[in-house]
Enzyme design. Structure first.
Site, PDB file in Angstrom:
ATOM      1  N   CYS A   2      44.112  13.031  43.231  1.00 47.31           N
ATOM      2  CA  CYS A   2      44.976  11.871  43.086  1.00 47.31           C
ATOM      3  C   CYS A   2      45.804  11.649  44.332  1.00 47.31           C
ATOM      4  CB  CYS A   2      45.877  11.993  41.864  1.00 47.31           C
ATOM      5  SG  CYS A   2      47.456  11.198  42.049  1.00 47.31           S
ATOM      6  N   TRP A  76      42.263  10.704  39.870  1.00 49.51           N
ATOM      7  CA  TRP A  76      41.230  11.654  39.454  1.00 49.51           C
ATOM      8  C   TRP A  76      41.656  12.051  38.035  1.00 49.51           C
ATOM      9  CZ3 TRP A  76      40.568  16.686  37.755  1.00 49.51           C
ATOM     10  CH2 TRP A  76      39.267  17.178  37.837  1.00 49.51           C
ATOM     11  N   GLY A 101      49.257  15.042  38.869  1.00 45.61           N
ATOM     12  CA  GLY A 101      49.510  16.305  38.176  1.00 45.61           C
ATOM     13  C   GLY A 101      49.211  16.184  36.693  1.00 45.61           C
ATOM     14  N   GLU A 465      27.773  30.044  48.874  1.00 41.85           N
ATOM     15  CA  GLU A 465      28.339  28.820  49.444  1.00 41.85           C
ATOM     16  C   GLU A 465      27.253  27.749  49.640  1.00 41.85           C
ATOM     17  OE1 GLU A 465      31.019  27.530  49.613  1.00 41.85           O
ATOM     18  OE2 GLU A 465      30.955  26.026  51.197  1.00 41.85           O
ATOM     19  N   LYS A 469      27.314  24.037  47.927  1.00 40.70           N
ATOM     20  CA  LYS A 469      27.261  22.817  48.757  1.00 40.70           C
ATOM     21  C   LYS A 469      26.170  21.882  48.234  1.00 40.70           C
ATOM     22  CE  LYS A 469      29.869  23.386  50.896  1.00 40.70           C
ATOM     23  NZ  LYS A 469      31.218  23.095  50.476  1.00 40.70           N
ATOM     24  N   GLU A 472      27.226  20.335  44.901  1.00 41.57           N
ATOM     25  CA  GLU A 472      28.330  19.387  45.040  1.00 41.57           C
ATOM     26  C   GLU A 472      27.855  18.010  45.489  1.00 41.57           C
ATOM     27  OE1 GLU A 472      32.383  21.482  46.548  1.00 41.57           O
ATOM     28  OE2 GLU A 472      30.687  21.734  47.879  1.00 41.57           O
ATOM     29  N   LYS A 587      39.209  16.199  46.383  1.00 38.10           N
ATOM     30  CA  LYS A 587      39.719  17.184  47.333  1.00 38.10           C
ATOM     31  C   LYS A 587      41.087  17.642  46.858  1.00 38.10           C
ATOM     32  CE  LYS A 587      38.825  18.456  51.745  1.00 38.10           C
ATOM     33  NZ  LYS A 587      37.537  19.110  51.963  1.00 38.10           N
TER      34      LYS A 587
HETATM   35  N1  GLU Z   1      47.252  13.344  34.624  1.00 46.64           N
HETATM   36  C1  GLU Z   1      47.239  12.048  35.232  1.00 46.64           C
HETATM   37  C2  GLU Z   1      46.096  11.186  34.709  1.00 46.64           C
HETATM   38  O1  GLU Z   1      45.122  11.678  34.175  1.00 46.64           O
HETATM   39  C3  GLU Z   1      47.223  12.103  36.734  1.00 46.64           C
HETATM   40  C4  GLU Z   1      45.974  12.715  37.252  1.00 46.64           C
HETATM   41  C5  GLU Z   1      45.951  12.784  38.757  1.00 46.64           C
HETATM   42  O2  GLU Z   1      46.657  13.641  39.330  1.00 46.64           O
HETATM   43  O3  GLU Z   1      45.177  12.003  39.330  1.00 46.64           O
HETATM   44  O4  GLU Z   1      46.159  10.015  34.845  1.00 46.64           O
END
Ligand code: GLU
Length: 592
Positions: A2, A76, A101, A465, A469, A472, A587
């Protein structure tokens, strides 16, 4: 994980937010949004699923009035699917905010607010945080006090950038366990997850520490500590230039970063005499290397080297496990923490636990001033420059190079030192200038569903690794096995034409690995054999062979890994994958 951007100043905020979001897109790219306040004091929130280009398209098709302040977010998703409703910014009453978060106790807070008849429209934890700040704001009109009062009820991690509708000239910010920096300029200021978002406009920035509160307007930035006293945080100067965030003619950031490795590694070994030679890790009775993902694989290389050359027992631990188990640390344990971003949430938590248990902690990180670098007893920076591709390349090899540097003083082998000092030329001539070979291997494997990597000792760590890679960026299922372990179960999966990428660079176990390769060949495997010119390979037990220069065991992984990175890169390219932004990944993993 994010990206947050806030802008207040004399320029058009929409453009500044879009610029910042494009730079931060590597941190999350399932949906995005901006909130701006126009010159008639109206709030406008525009959101979109998908990449920032989709948000930009939507913005360009909306009528947007002149505006000089706003906040933006690239998401994200952790709570709730990536759709427009769940995308940030979120709005509740007087409050609009973006969040990075997880608010772990959001259900409890939501239930409390529902009793107060607050309604919710999204599946996110962030909307609950927004509603709670708004709820407190109805009672506590001092905005900084309100944010402190509300956030002290939040468990988990947050970086928040907030606008109150009755103060259209100010962005408020705070954080706990998720990163946030304030960009300082003349007549304009920024709030962001990292400096890349505003580096084009200013290289001056303040690091906001945990539980600090910022009030950011066009001409002023005021920071408060947790006692709500005004404090003066140091103004730092970023020495990364804007051009380091460009592709510079390469098709992808990943390719650019692969090609930056000779320079990055050379710089690290140049620092050996002055910086690393006097660091003595052999005085510890045991070492824990704690990390996640590729950094954990770098740790596996470190384990082989430290155990082989220093005779010290090393545990390589996955940070998300380490933090919740009985870690057997004594007062002579060294805990080495690896993280490219220096913000990896699990790794940061593991570091705190190690410190609580009185271990000595040594961090190896890339991002200067990051949370892990500030918490650890000692930090060694990899100085690999910004890494934008989500799949790490130079971030990983630079960690391996630092781990190598930490054992060199005990080995004191001039031949190895010469080899490492020449690593840039070896890597360039023997790997980076030979792309046809990698393209050829990629052509053979890109339409397969399962690929196995096998090797022994340090080659096994390298296989781990290489396999990650490939998964991913090309989405091909792949597993890495110690070559001798395959026959204890997994060999049942080998059938006609199953690709097996087999690595054998260590002469002490070369013959053993060859026997294991033959076992797979006998069961129909399509063997891609990676070895060095040291060995006679006339006995044709493979389908394709890649011969690398003979190096010491100490440096071998630094040559083999870029070769595996290029195989993954061209495989993903053949499949038309979004190489720099693979699906589901981000990332800088700042959530648990
Ligand atoms: N927990 C929040 C959400 O799902 C923020 C996620 C993030 O850090 O992108 O929207």
């Amino acid at each position: 994980m994010c990206g947050i951007i806030g802008y207040v100043g004399k320029q058009n905020a929409t453009n500044m937010l879009l610029h910042g979001l494009k730079k931060l897109e590597y941190r999350g790219y399932d949906s995005s949004g901006i909130a701006i306040i126009d010159s008639y004091n109206n709030f406008q929130i525009i959101k979109s699923i998908g990449k920032i280009s989709e948000l930009e398209f939507k913005i360009n098709n909306n009528t947007i009035q002149k505006n000089n302040i706003g906040i933006g977010h690239t998401r994200w998703a952790t709570h709730g699917i990536p759709n427009e409703v769940n995308a940030h910014p979120h709005e509740c009453g007087d409050v609009i905010l973006v969040h990075n978060g997880i608010i772990e106790n959001y259900i409890e807070i939501k239930q409390e607010l529902e009793k107060e008849n607050v309604e919710f429209y999204t599946q996110t934890d962030t909307e609950v945080a927004c509603a709670y700040i708004n709820f407190i704001y109805s009672k506590e009109k001092d905005k900084i006090k309100c944010i402190k009062e509300a956030t002290k009820h939040f468990k988990g991690s947050y970086a928040l950038s907030i606008i109150f509708k009755d103060d259209i000239n100010t962005i408020y910010a705070t954080r706990l366990n998720s990163p946030l920096v304030i960009g300082i300029s003349k007549d304009e200021n920024f709030v962001s997850s990292d400096v890349s978002a505003f580096l084009k406009f200013t290289n001056k920035y303040i690091l906001l520490n945990h539980l600090e509160y910022a009030k950011v307007s066009k001409d002023n930035v005021t920071i408060y500590n947790d006692n709500l006293e005004i404090i003066q945080n140091t103004i730092n100067i970023a020495n990364w230039s804007e051009s380091e965030y460009e592709k510079s003619g390469y098709d992808h950031f990943m390719l650019k970063e692969i090609y930056e490795q000779p320079k990055v590694l050379k710089n690290i070994f140049n620092r050996y005499e002055n910086e690393f030679k006097d660091i003595d890790i052999s005085k510890y009775s045991n070492i824990h290397i704690v990390a996640c993902g590729s950094a954990m694989h770098a740790g596996l290389i470190g384990k082989y080297l430290i155990e082989n050359y220093l005779n010290i027992p090393v545990n390589v631990e996955i940070a998300s496990e380490y933090r919740y188990k009985n870690t057997l640390i004594n007062n002579n344990t060294l805990v080495i923490i690896l993280s490219q971003s220096g913000e990896t949430a699990d790794t940061l938590a593991a570091l705190k636990i190690a410190k609580e248990k009185n271990a000595t902690t040594l961090a190896i990180v890339n991002v200067v001033g990051s949370s892990i670098s500030r918490e650890a007893d000692k930090t060694i920076y990899t100085y690999a420059g910004p890494e934008i591709a989500v799949a790490t390349t130079k971030g990983y090899t630079s960690q391996v190079a630092i781990l190598i540097s930490l054992i060199l003083n005990k080995i004191n082998d001039q031949k190895v030192l010469n080899e490492l000092n020449n690593i840039d030329n070896i890597l360039t001539n023997s790997v980076l200038n030979k792309i046809e070979e990698f393209k050829d291997i990629a052509d053979k494997i890109y339409n397969k569903n399962d690929i196995f990597f096998i090797g022994r000792g340090i080659d096994y760590a390298t296989c781990m690794e290489g396999s990650l890679k490939l998964k991913e960026i090309s989405y091909i299922h792949s597993e890495a096995y110690p070559a001798g372990e395959l026959k204890h179960g997994t060999i049942s999966l080998i059938e006609d034409f199953t690709p097996v990428i087999a690595i054998a660079t260590d002469k002490n176990i070369y013959e053993k690995t060859i026997s294991n390769i033959k076992e797979t060949k006998a069961r129909g495997a399509y063997v891609i054999f990676i070895t060095t010119e040291e060995f006679d390979t006339t006995d044709k037990f493979y389908d394709i062979k890649l011969v690398l220069p003979k190096t010491s065991n100490i440096s071998s992984s630094l040559i083999v890994i870029p070769a595996l990175q290029l195989i993954s890169y061209y495989t993903a390219k053949n499949k038309n994958c979004d190489i720099d932004k693979p699906k589901n990944l981000a990332k800088s993993v700042t959530v648990e």
